[in-house]
Design a protein around this motif. Structure first.
Motif, PDB file in Angstrom:
ATOM      1  N   THR A   3       0.814  -1.221   0.000  1.00  0.00           N
ATOM      2  CA  THR A   3       0.000   0.000   0.000  1.00  0.00           C
ATOM      3  C   THR A   3       0.845   1.267   0.000  1.00  0.00           C
ATOM      4  OG1 THR A   3      -0.136   0.145   2.423  1.00  0.00           O
ATOM      5  CG2 THR A   3      -1.813  -1.192   1.304  1.00  0.00           C
ATOM      6  N   VAL A  45      -1.543  -7.534   4.071  1.00  0.00           N
ATOM      7  CA  VAL A  45      -1.498  -6.148   3.611  1.00  0.00           C
ATOM      8  C   VAL A  45      -0.453  -5.374   4.417  1.00  0.00           C
ATOM      9  CG1 VAL A  45      -2.829  -4.043   3.201  1.00  0.00           C
ATOM     10  CG2 VAL A  45      -3.946  -6.284   3.016  1.00  0.00           C
ATOM     11  N   LYS A  72     -12.829  -6.074   1.342  1.00  0.00           N
ATOM     12  CA  LYS A  72     -12.257  -6.764   0.175  1.00  0.00           C
ATOM     13  C   LYS A  72     -11.986  -8.233   0.482  1.00  0.00           C
ATOM     14  CE  LYS A  72      -9.568  -2.594  -0.884  1.00  0.00           C
ATOM     15  NZ  LYS A  72      -8.180  -2.087  -1.047  1.00  0.00           N
ATOM     16  N   TYR A  73     -11.796  -8.531   1.768  1.00  0.00           N
ATOM     17  CA  TYR A  73     -11.384  -9.887   2.147  1.00  0.00           C
ATOM     18  C   TYR A  73     -12.373 -10.576   3.065  1.00  0.00           C
ATOM     19  CZ  TYR A  73      -7.288  -7.632   0.218  1.00  0.00           C
ATOM     20  OH  TYR A  73      -6.452  -6.929  -0.613  1.00  0.00           O
ATOM     21  N   HIS A  96      -9.457  -2.217   4.381  1.00  0.00           N
ATOM     22  CA  HIS A  96      -9.329  -3.394   3.506  1.00  0.00           C
ATOM     23  C   HIS A  96     -10.251  -4.550   3.858  1.00  0.00           C
ATOM     24  CE1 HIS A  96      -5.731  -1.920   1.371  1.00  0.00           C
ATOM     25  NE2 HIS A  96      -5.439  -1.327   2.530  1.00  0.00           N
TER      26      HIS A  96
END
Length: 328
Positions: A94, A283, A322-323, A319
């Motif tokens: 990121t 991440v 997204k997961y 995030h």
């Protein structure tokens, strides 16, 4: 009812399974086998091998506390690609990491066997060096394992180093930068709460890594590994249960916990010690600048710790959808 794997499973998936199996074997029983072999050889006609290794071990005793001995050949070995594809595991960048700086990364959560931490930081299967050129990752591990013959050399080859101040100081004070030292902040205590469906971090009172960052002026990097807790289940060990009492007592005595984990088998999906095939996405957040403070006050440590927790929370919130983490 036992659910068996079909006979028509592609060879690619079979290879993935056996590579992960050898990794489980390595971190569950290989150290004990190495000790047994080292001692056992002393009572055979091959005793000289143990004696020669003991001499080498003595001469090399401080190596783990001096940055270890990485092997790029082992880190880039093709077997780790099969391990990465088993779950699969993905590393997400990121923000840029300046290779002229040194970094201290907090890795969350521990999970049962720190699968994401090992795969991303101790191998090149997810492309760490391509995503972060000029950065050499190191992962901290319990000191106990670096006193184990043969096994110590194996874990050092992946970039693992002991989790103590001396080891940290050596890496974070290196001239020229380009080092990232990762510590799984929650440690063995957090592993006991690793189970699918939630993330319980041991972080609020863990401030030693914050003090280290201040002392060496190392930028802090929060890392969150989505899916880390989904690859194994655990025997019920809620606080107050006899299982948890035993685990906590063992941790206080030898600093090692024993999560009673289980998953699937090699040729069947119903029981065993193999992890489930669940995606893990690690991440890497943006670095938090840290002013070098050789003798930080408790107030300075607390202030930076609060900021770190906030940045980690922001990373998680940004995030999670997204997961497959529910909005609430």
């Amino acid at each position: 009812m036992v659910k068996f794997a079909p006979l028509s499973v592609p060879w690619e998936r079979r290879l993935q399974t056996f590579v992960v199996l050898q990794w489980i074997f390595s971190f569950v029983v290989l150290a004990q086998i190495c000790i047994a072999v080292f001692i056992g050889l002393l009572f055979t006609r091959f005793w000289i091998f143990s004696v020669l290794y003991a001499v080498w071990w003595y001469l090399d005793l401080s190596k783990p506390w001096r940055g270890g001995r990485r092997s790029e050949a082992l880190r880039r070995c093709i077997i780790w690609r099969y391990m990465k594809d088993y779950f699969p595991i993905l590393l997400v960048k990121t923000a840029h990491l300046d290779p002229s700086r040194n970094y201290l990364a907090g890795f969350h959560p521990h999970g049962v066997l720190a699968t994401g931490a090992f795969t991303n930081l101790c191998t090149e299967s997810t492309g760490f060096s391509s995503l972060f050129p000029g950065i050499r990752p190191h992962l901290m591990m319990l000191n106990l394992w670096f006193w184990t013959p043969f096994f110590r050399d194996y874990i050092m080859s992946g970039g693992l180093v002991p989790v103590d101040k001396e080891s940290a100081a050596h890496i974070l004070s290196r001239e020229g930068g380009g080092n990232l030292m990762a510590i799984i902040v929650g440690g063995v205590q957090e592993a006991l709460d690793s189970r699918p469906g939630g993330y319980k971090l041991v972080l609020r009172n863990r401030k030693g890594f914050i003090r280290l960052a201040l002392m060496h002026g190392a930028a802090l990097v929060p890392i969150f590994s989505f899916g880390e807790n989904d690859v194994f289940k655990q025997v019920e060990n809620s606080p107050g249960s006899w299982v948890r009492w035993f685990q906590d007592r063992l941790q206080k005595i030898v600093r090692v916990s024993i999560p009673l984990f289980y998953g699937r088998g090699v040729f069947q999906y119903s029981f065993g010690l193999m992890p489930y095939r669940r995606p893990i996405t690690t991440v890497v957040g943006k670095p938090i600048e840290v002013q070098k403070t050789p003798h930080p006050s408790q107030e300075e440590v607390d202030r930076l710790h609060q900021r770190y927790m906030k940045e980690l929370e922001n990373l998680f919130e940004a995030h999670k959808l997204k997961y497959n983490i529910p909005r609430d």
